[in-house]
Every structure is written in structure tokens, then in C-alpha cells.
Design a protein around this motif. Structure first.
Motif, PDB file in Angstrom:
ATOM      1  N   VAL A  31       0.824  -1.198   0.000  1.00 18.42           N
ATOM      2  CA  VAL A  31       0.000   0.000   0.000  1.00 18.42           C
ATOM      3  C   VAL A  31       0.863   1.255   0.000  1.00 18.42           C
ATOM      4  CG1 VAL A  31      -0.194  -0.004   2.526  1.00 18.42           C
ATOM      5  CG2 VAL A  31      -1.932   1.151   1.158  1.00 18.42           C
ATOM      6  N   GLN A  32       0.391   2.291  -0.645  1.00 17.62           N
ATOM      7  CA  GLN A  32       0.987   3.631  -0.648  1.00 17.62           C
ATOM      8  C   GLN A  32       2.440   3.617  -1.115  1.00 17.62           C
ATOM      9  OE1 GLN A  32       1.421   5.735   3.063  1.00 17.62           O
ATOM     10  NE2 GLN A  32       1.035   7.726   2.150  1.00 17.62           N
ATOM     11  N   GLY A  33       2.625   3.131  -2.319  1.00 14.29           N
ATOM     12  CA  GLY A  33       3.950   3.192  -2.905  1.00 14.29           C
ATOM     13  C   GLY A  33       4.830   2.039  -2.489  1.00 14.29           C
ATOM     14  N   GLY A  34       6.043   2.073  -3.005  1.00 10.65           N
ATOM     15  CA  GLY A  34       6.992   0.999  -2.749  1.00 10.65           C
ATOM     16  C   GLY A  34       7.076   0.067  -3.944  1.00 10.65           C
ATOM     17  N   THR A  35       8.105  -0.770  -3.937  1.00 12.38           N
ATOM     18  CA  THR A  35       8.323  -1.734  -5.004  1.00 12.38           C
ATOM     19  C   THR A  35       8.360  -3.131  -4.410  1.00 12.38           C
ATOM     20  OG1 THR A  35       9.589  -0.119  -6.297  1.00 12.38           O
ATOM     21  CG2 THR A  35       9.899  -2.442  -6.839  1.00 12.38           C
ATOM     22  N   TYR A  36       7.616  -4.030  -5.023  1.00 12.03           N
ATOM     23  CA  TYR A  36       7.474  -5.399  -4.527  1.00 12.03           C
ATOM     24  C   TYR A  36       7.828  -6.344  -5.672  1.00 12.03           C
ATOM     25  CZ  TYR A  36       5.114  -2.867  -0.879  1.00 12.03           C
ATOM     26  OH  TYR A  36       4.836  -1.972   0.119  1.00 12.03           O
ATOM     27  N   ARG A  37       8.915  -7.089  -5.488  1.00 12.25           N
ATOM     28  CA  ARG A  37       9.386  -8.013  -6.512  1.00 12.25           C
ATOM     29  C   ARG A  37       9.337  -9.440  -5.969  1.00 12.25           C
ATOM     30  NH1 ARG A  37      12.337  -5.207 -10.490  1.00 12.25           N
ATOM     31  NH2 ARG A  37      12.752  -3.022  -9.933  1.00 12.25           N
ATOM     32  N   PHE A  38       8.676 -10.310  -6.712  1.00 10.80           N
ATOM     33  CA  PHE A  38       8.541 -11.706  -6.313  1.00 10.80           C
ATOM     34  C   PHE A  38       9.016 -12.601  -7.460  1.00 10.80           C
ATOM     35  CE2 PHE A  38       5.661  -9.434  -3.603  1.00 10.80           C
ATOM     36  CZ  PHE A  38       5.665 -10.110  -2.402  1.00 10.80           C
ATOM     37  N   ASP A  39      10.061 -13.375  -7.201  1.00 13.83           N
ATOM     38  CA  ASP A  39      10.553 -14.364  -8.151  1.00 13.83           C
ATOM     39  C   ASP A  39      10.501 -15.738  -7.505  1.00 13.83           C
ATOM     40  OD1 ASP A  39      11.092 -12.411 -10.008  1.00 13.83           O
ATOM     41  OD2 ASP A  39      13.256 -12.379  -9.671  1.00 13.83           O
ATOM     42  N   TYR A  40       9.956 -16.705  -8.229  1.00 23.71           N
ATOM     43  CA  TYR A  40       9.906 -18.084  -7.736  1.00 23.71           C
ATOM     44  C   TYR A  40       9.277 -18.166  -6.343  1.00 23.71           C
ATOM     45  CZ  TYR A  40      13.148 -19.579 -11.473  1.00 23.71           C
ATOM     46  OH  TYR A  40      13.749 -19.866 -12.673  1.00 23.71           O
ATOM     47  N   CYS A  41       8.114 -17.583  -6.183  1.00 20.83           N
ATOM     48  CA  CYS A  41       7.409 -17.636  -4.901  1.00 20.83           C
ATOM     49  C   CYS A  41       6.112 -18.429  -5.044  1.00 20.83           C
ATOM     50  CB  CYS A  41       7.109 -16.228  -4.393  1.00 20.83           C
ATOM     51  SG  CYS A  41       8.592 -15.314  -3.902  1.00 20.83           S
ATOM     52  N   THR A  42       5.693 -19.039  -3.965  1.00 17.83           N
ATOM     53  CA  THR A  42       4.420 -19.760  -3.915  1.00 17.83           C
ATOM     54  C   THR A  42       3.558 -19.148  -2.830  1.00 17.83           C
ATOM     55  OG1 THR A  42       5.312 -21.857  -4.729  1.00 17.83           O
ATOM     56  CG2 THR A  42       3.288 -21.962  -3.431  1.00 17.83           C
ATOM     57  N   ILE A  43       2.394 -18.647  -3.237  1.00 16.36           N
ATOM     58  CA  ILE A  43       1.356 -18.244  -2.290  1.00 16.36           C
ATOM     59  C   ILE A  43       0.260 -19.295  -2.403  1.00 16.36           C
ATOM     60  CG2 ILE A  43      -0.365 -16.488  -1.723  1.00 16.36           C
ATOM     61  CD1 ILE A  43       1.586 -14.407  -2.911  1.00 16.36           C
ATOM     62  N   ALA A  44       0.165 -20.141  -1.397  1.00 11.65           N
ATOM     63  CA  ALA A  44      -0.823 -21.225  -1.366  1.00 11.65           C
ATOM     64  C   ALA A  44      -1.689 -20.993  -0.135  1.00 11.65           C
ATOM     65  CB  ALA A  44      -0.130 -22.587  -1.314  1.00 11.65           C
ATOM     66  N   ASN A  45      -2.785 -20.295  -0.330  1.00 15.21           N
ATOM     67  CA  ASN A  45      -3.513 -19.730   0.806  1.00 15.21           C
ATOM     68  C   ASN A  45      -4.883 -20.396   0.954  1.00 15.21           C
ATOM     69  OD1 ASN A  45      -3.306 -18.038   2.960  1.00 15.21           O
ATOM     70  ND2 ASN A  45      -4.107 -16.250   1.910  1.00 15.21           N
ATOM     71  N   TYR A  46      -4.899 -21.482   1.714  1.00 22.39           N
ATOM     72  CA  TYR A  46      -6.141 -22.236   1.892  1.00 22.39           C
ATOM     73  C   TYR A  46      -6.846 -21.921   3.211  1.00 22.39           C
ATOM     74  CZ  TYR A  46      -4.837 -25.027  -2.151  1.00 22.39           C
ATOM     75  OH  TYR A  46      -4.511 -25.435  -3.419  1.00 22.39           O
ATOM     76  N   THR A  47      -6.139 -21.501   4.221  1.00 21.38           N
ATOM     77  CA  THR A  47      -6.686 -21.135   5.540  1.00 21.38           C
ATOM     78  C   THR A  47      -7.737 -22.122   6.034  1.00 21.38           C
ATOM     79  OG1 THR A  47      -8.323 -19.632   4.532  1.00 21.38           O
ATOM     80  CG2 THR A  47      -6.209 -18.684   5.163  1.00 21.38           C
ATOM     81  N   PRO A  48      -7.368 -23.370   6.283  1.00 16.49           N
ATOM     82  CA  PRO A  48      -8.359 -24.355   6.713  1.00 16.49           C
ATOM     83  C   PRO A  48      -8.907 -24.108   8.106  1.00 16.49           C
ATOM     84  CG  PRO A  48      -6.145 -25.265   6.870  1.00 16.49           C
ATOM     85  CD  PRO A  48      -6.015 -23.934   6.182  1.00 16.49           C
ATOM     86  N   GLN A  49      -8.237 -23.276   8.904  1.00 14.69           N
ATOM     87  CA  GLN A  49      -8.679 -23.065  10.286  1.00 14.69           C
ATOM     88  C   GLN A  49      -9.764 -22.009  10.421  1.00 14.69           C
ATOM     89  OE1 GLN A  49      -4.574 -22.292  10.920  1.00 14.69           O
ATOM     90  NE2 GLN A  49      -4.402 -23.796  12.553  1.00 14.69           N
ATOM     91  N   PHE A  50     -10.012 -21.239   9.360  1.00 15.05           N
ATOM     92  CA  PHE A  50     -11.002 -20.176   9.456  1.00 15.05           C
ATOM     93  C   PHE A  50     -11.465 -19.797   8.053  1.00 15.05           C
ATOM     94  CE2 PHE A  50      -7.160 -17.985   8.506  1.00 15.05           C
ATOM     95  CZ  PHE A  50      -6.242 -18.319   9.502  1.00 15.05           C
ATOM     96  N   ARG A  51     -12.549 -19.072   7.966  1.00 14.44           N
ATOM     97  CA  ARG A  51     -13.092 -18.625   6.691  1.00 14.44           C
ATOM     98  C   ARG A  51     -12.399 -17.330   6.269  1.00 14.44           C
ATOM     99  NH1 ARG A  51     -17.759 -19.145   3.608  1.00 14.44           N
ATOM    100  NH2 ARG A  51     -18.429 -17.250   2.521  1.00 14.44           N
ATOM    101  N   ARG A  52     -11.866 -17.310   5.071  1.00 15.69           N
ATOM    102  CA  ARG A  52     -11.193 -16.129   4.552  1.00 15.69           C
ATOM    103  C   ARG A  52     -11.989 -15.583   3.365  1.00 15.69           C
ATOM    104  NH1 ARG A  52      -7.517 -15.627   0.335  1.00 15.69           N
ATOM    105  NH2 ARG A  52      -7.374 -17.894   0.219  1.00 15.69           N
TER     106      ARG A  52
END
Length: 503
Positions: free
Chosen positions: A338-359
Motif C-alpha cells: 500500500v501507498q507506494g513501494g516496489t514489490y518483486r517476487f521471483d519463484y514464490c508460492t502463495i498457497a492460501n487455503y486457511t483451513p482453520q477459518f473462513r477467509r
């Protein structure tokens, strides 16, 4: 009516006769009337010295038809540990003449505090005996704890250029602060445990495993990985989010490095807090790291009047460079920029299932502005570059670009596997280009080896499945190893944090 008073007197007299007392209230003195227990040992998992344990329950059963009077319940009082009892609402180390009705039970609550002792970080055993004396019978239940020495940091500003070593764990209460123009270096294998609500606050520089270079394939339990988690070591807390605050980088923090690290069970993983968009921005390099079980109720920052929801990586006017990193089970956001900045992602995995709660929130959220004290700050568009990565999870839209139409050229995602419905419809923010793979069919059953919705009870394994649509879909990048230090395919690398290997 004239017979009512005599009848009342008659029944009152019957109630006073000795033989009319309920059998289960009559106390027996027979030596054969012994007690039984729900366990022969009350065992506490490893606890840091001077830190209290959770409270354990011990049920004491009287299987006899008549009541018993337990003349004494007491602890032996061996050195090295202080055990506390709560019996019938009374706290202490001893209780006398406790009656248990026939066919009834008594609940004894036990907690412990382990005394400091000389020695290294290896757990040591401290034990005591909980004794019950009834009708001449002496019965015992063993009470056992594993203690561990540690370095304690309680609302502490660390010495400038401190080094945390792996010889003993480090435990944070409230906060441990790296001051301006100072550096904290955390060496391979160090374990950091934080109490509820505690933060590691970095105003200067944080270096985690800055020079560590593994020589072969890493296992998830590799002893050289630096690990952050809460200070409750009982098994039930192993994978519970929001047990502690997280790692916070303030606006003056520069040139931070987080490598070969696991951060789990916190409200935030890595939080860069620069709400005034001070230049140069805080910057953090993240490599070969796992952030998991991240969730929080809204947290108020006293110095900024800002409420935030939890995130694995949260940047407010910050720069993040992230390689070979897994973000999973993040209850609000995996990445919030948020509000500017640079975000670089190489070879990353976001696996977001959150089985413990509702997202209901997307795993990745970009926004150009934020409110502080109810005032909307000037808009500064963030830059988001993602290559050879996976953004997947349990909801249909795992990407959200707030007002992204105003800065489409700042969003550059290529050769990545994405779950998104909104950004597969054409337009300036459409992601069905640049070699991306969108919403592959039956993906929840074939992207990863094991997820919360596949092979339940087997554990989660976010390495690529044999038939994964992410296999061989990347392009060569300067990073040549994966999260587990395995060599990547030089020509057609896999997408995500893990290079696929045959199981």
C-alpha cells in the motif's frame, strides 16, 4: 388439615435417623477404598525457565459406593520447579480433608514454573510427586516437566550490533528493539520464541542468516534454519495463528536481509511501517523463507492511529524483494502492498487455503493510498513485479488491485500461475498474457502434492504434483536454486518456490 402437623413432625424425625443419610454421603474408613486417577503422570511439554506453563487437569475418581475423606493432597516439593495446585477453588501446594462423594470425582488443576538452572539449551527434566493419603493408603501421581534455559528480552533495546547465537533460544516479551543505526545479526539455527503480542522491532538493520550457504538439499527441519514462533511449546499450539506480533521494520530501517528463515503463528510476518512515505524507504530482501499461519484481529499502532489486518508481508511505503519463498495459511492477506513501494517476487508460492477459518479477502492486495486517523493520505501507486510464481488459494479471486486502472503499468506479472476471475476479462489489468496460466481446470487436485482439500490428514505439501500445470512453465532467471536449495532446470524451470522432483 388436623393431621398435617403430626405428619410433618413424623417425616422430620425420619430425616434425622442415621440410616436415612444417602449412602454416597456416608464416609467410609475402609482401607480398601482407594482412589483412581485419569493419568499416572501429569506431563508438561518443554517450558522456558521462569515462564509458567498451561494448566493441566487431573481427575481423581472415587469408584466406591460410599464417600471418602482424602486426609492430605500434597506435593513432595522437590527442588528445580514450583508446582501449583487448585483444588475445589483453593490454590496452594497442600489440601486437607477433601471429601469425594461415592461414585463421584474431584478435579485437581496443576501448573508449573521451572526454576533457572546452570547449563546449556538442552531440555532438562524436573519432576515431583503429587501424593494422596486416604484411609491409611498413600497413592502418588508423578508430575513431570521439561525445562529449558533461554535468553530473555523483555521490553529491551538491544545493544548496538548485537548477535543472537543458537546456543540457547531467545524469548521476547513485549518487544526487542534494534535501535537506529544499529544491527542485529541472527546466526544459523537460532530459535526465537515470542510471548503474546510481542514484536521484534527494527529501527536499524536486521540480518538473518546473511551469509549462510547450504551445501546440499535442505530438509524442512534443517537445523540451520532460523525459526520464529510463539512461546507456547505445547503440541496443541504448533500451528495456531496470532500467538505473537511479528517482525516490524520502521521507517528508518535499511538493507535488511531475511534468509533461510521460518516465521509462523504470528499476527504479521514481515511488516514494514513507513506511513509518511519517508525516502529512502525501508527495504527488505527475503530469500528461501517460509511464512505461515499468519492472522490478526485489527492492531492499533499508538504512534500512527492506524488499524491493520494481518498479513504475511505487509508494506506501507516499503521495498520488498522476495525469492524462493512460501506464504501459506494467511488469514487476511499473504501480501498487502500500500501507498507506494516496489514489490518483486521471483519463484514464490502463495498457497492460501486457511483451513482453520473462513477467509474472504484476496491473498494479494495492492492499493495506492491508506487512511491514517481518518485522513486519506496522498496516493502513491505501488509497483508490483512477479515472475515464475504461484498465487493460489481457496477463493476465486486471489488478486485485488484497488484502483489499479490508475496505475496498470506498475503491475507486471509474467510466467506465473494465478487464480483470478476479475483479471481474466480483458482490459488494462487483464493477466491472461505474458505467459501467465490462469485458473487451470481441476487445479485444486493437481497443482500441489497435498493441500487441505486433498489427502486430508497427510499434511500439506506445496511442492508440485506430478501433473502440475506449473511444471516447466517458467523462464530462466538469475536465481538458480529453489526453496530447498535444489538446482533448477536451466532452460524450463518450474513455477513457484519448489522445483519439481520425483518423490
Amino acid at each position: 388439615m388436623r393431621f398435617l402437623l403430626p405428619l410433618l413432625l413424623f417425616f422430620s424425625a425420619l430425616a434425622l435417623l442415621p440410616g436415612c443419610e444417602p449412602k454416597e454421603d456416608i464416609i467410609t474408613t475402609d482401607s480398601s477404598a482407594k482412589l483412581e486417577f485419569s493419568a499416572d503422570t501429569v506431563k508438561f511439554d518443554t517450558v522456558f525457565v521462569t515462564v509458567g506453563t498451561v494448566t493441566k487437569r487431573l481427575w481423581v475418581y472415587n469408584r466406591n459406593p460410599r464417600a471418602v475423606r482424602v486426609e492430605e493432597i500434597s506435593l513432595t516439593g522437590r527442588p528445580g520447579v514450583t508446582y501449583n495446585l487448585l483444588i475445589n477453588g483453593d490454590a496452594g501446594s497442600t489440601a486437607n480433608n477433601v471429601e469425594i462423594r461415592g461414585k463421584d470425582s474431584l478435579l485437581v488443576l496443576v501448573s508449573a514454573t521451572v526454576d533457572p538452572t546452570a547449563g546449556d539449551a538442552r531440555p532438562f527434566i524436573v519432576e515431583d510427586d503429587l501424593r494422596f493419603r486416604t484411609n491409611g493408603n498413600n497413592q502418588q501421581v508423578k508430575v513431570l516437566s521439561y525445562g529449558q534455559n533461554a535468553y530473555f528480552h523483555a521490553a529491551e533495546t538491544l545493544p548496538c550490533n548485537a548477535v543472537w547465537t543458537a546456543d540457547k533460544p531467545h524469548v521476547i516479551y513485549d518487544y526487542a528493539r534494534v535501535g537506529p543505526n544499529c544491527t542485529l545479526t541472527i546466526e544459523p539455527g537460532t530459535r526465537i520464541y515470542s510471548h503474546s503480542g510481542a514484536f521484534l522491532v527494527v529501527q536499524g538493520r536486521l540480518l538473518i542468516n546473511p551469509t549462510y550457504a547450504p551445501t546440499g538439499e535442505l530438509k524442512p527441519d534443517d537445523k540451520n534454519i532460523v525459526r520464529f514462533q510463539g512461546d507456547r511449546l505445547e503440541e496443541v499450539y504448533n500451528e495456531v495463528p496470532s500467538q505473537w506480533g511479528g517482525i516490524e521494520f520502521d521507517q528508518g530501517s535499511r538493507n535488511n536481509v531475511v534468509r533461510y528463515t521460518e516465521i509462523k503463528n504470528s499476527a504479521f510476518g514481515l511488516l514494514a511501517y513507513n506511513p509518511n512515505n519517508t525516502q529512502p524507504r525501508p527495504n527488505i530482501l527475503v530469500e528461501n523463507t517460509v511464512l505461515k499461519n499468519i492472522s490478526s484481529a485489527k492492531l492499533a499502532f499508538a504512534n500512527g492511529g492506524l488499524s491493520l489486518e494481518g498479513a504475511g508481508i505487509l508494506g506501507i511505503s516499503a521495498d520488498f524483494t522476495v525469492h524462493n519463498t512460501l506464504l501459506t495459511n494467511c488469514g487476511e492477506y499473504a501480501v498487502w502492498a500500500v501507498q507506494g513501494g516496489t514489490y518483486r517476487f521471483d519463484y514464490c508460492t502463495i498457497a492460501n487455503y486457511t483451513p482453520q477459518f473462513r477467509r474472504e479477502s484476496s491473498s494479494v492486495l495492492l492499493a495506492s493510498t491508506i487512511k491514517i486517523n481518518g485522513v486519506t493520505q496522498p496516493a502513491v501507486a505501488p509497483s508490483f513485479i512477479m515472475r515464475n510464481s504461484i498465487v493460489w488459494g481457496s477463493i476465486e479471486d486471489e488478486l485485488a488491485f484497488i484502483d489499479g486502472e490508475q496505475y496498470p503499468s506498475n503491475i507486471n506479472i509474467s510466467h506465473s500461475l494465478l487464480r483470478t476471475k476479475d483479471y481474466a476479462k480483458g482490459g488494462a489489468l487483464d493477466q491472461s498474457k505474458n505467459g501467465n496460466i490462469l485458473n487451470p481446470s481441476e487445479s485444486s487436485r493437481s497443482i500441489f502434492r497435498s493441500t487441505p482439500f486433498r489427502f486430508r490428514g497427510k499434511g500439506y505439501d506445496y511442492q508440485l504434483d506430478t501433473l502440475s500445470p506449473a511444471s516447466n512453465q517458467g523462464v530462466p532467471l538469475p536465481t538458480t536454486i529453489d526453496l530447498l536449495n535444489r538446482r533448477r532446470n536451466a532452460n524450463n524451470p518450474d513455477v513457484g518456490a519448489y522445483e519439481r522432483v520425483n518423490p
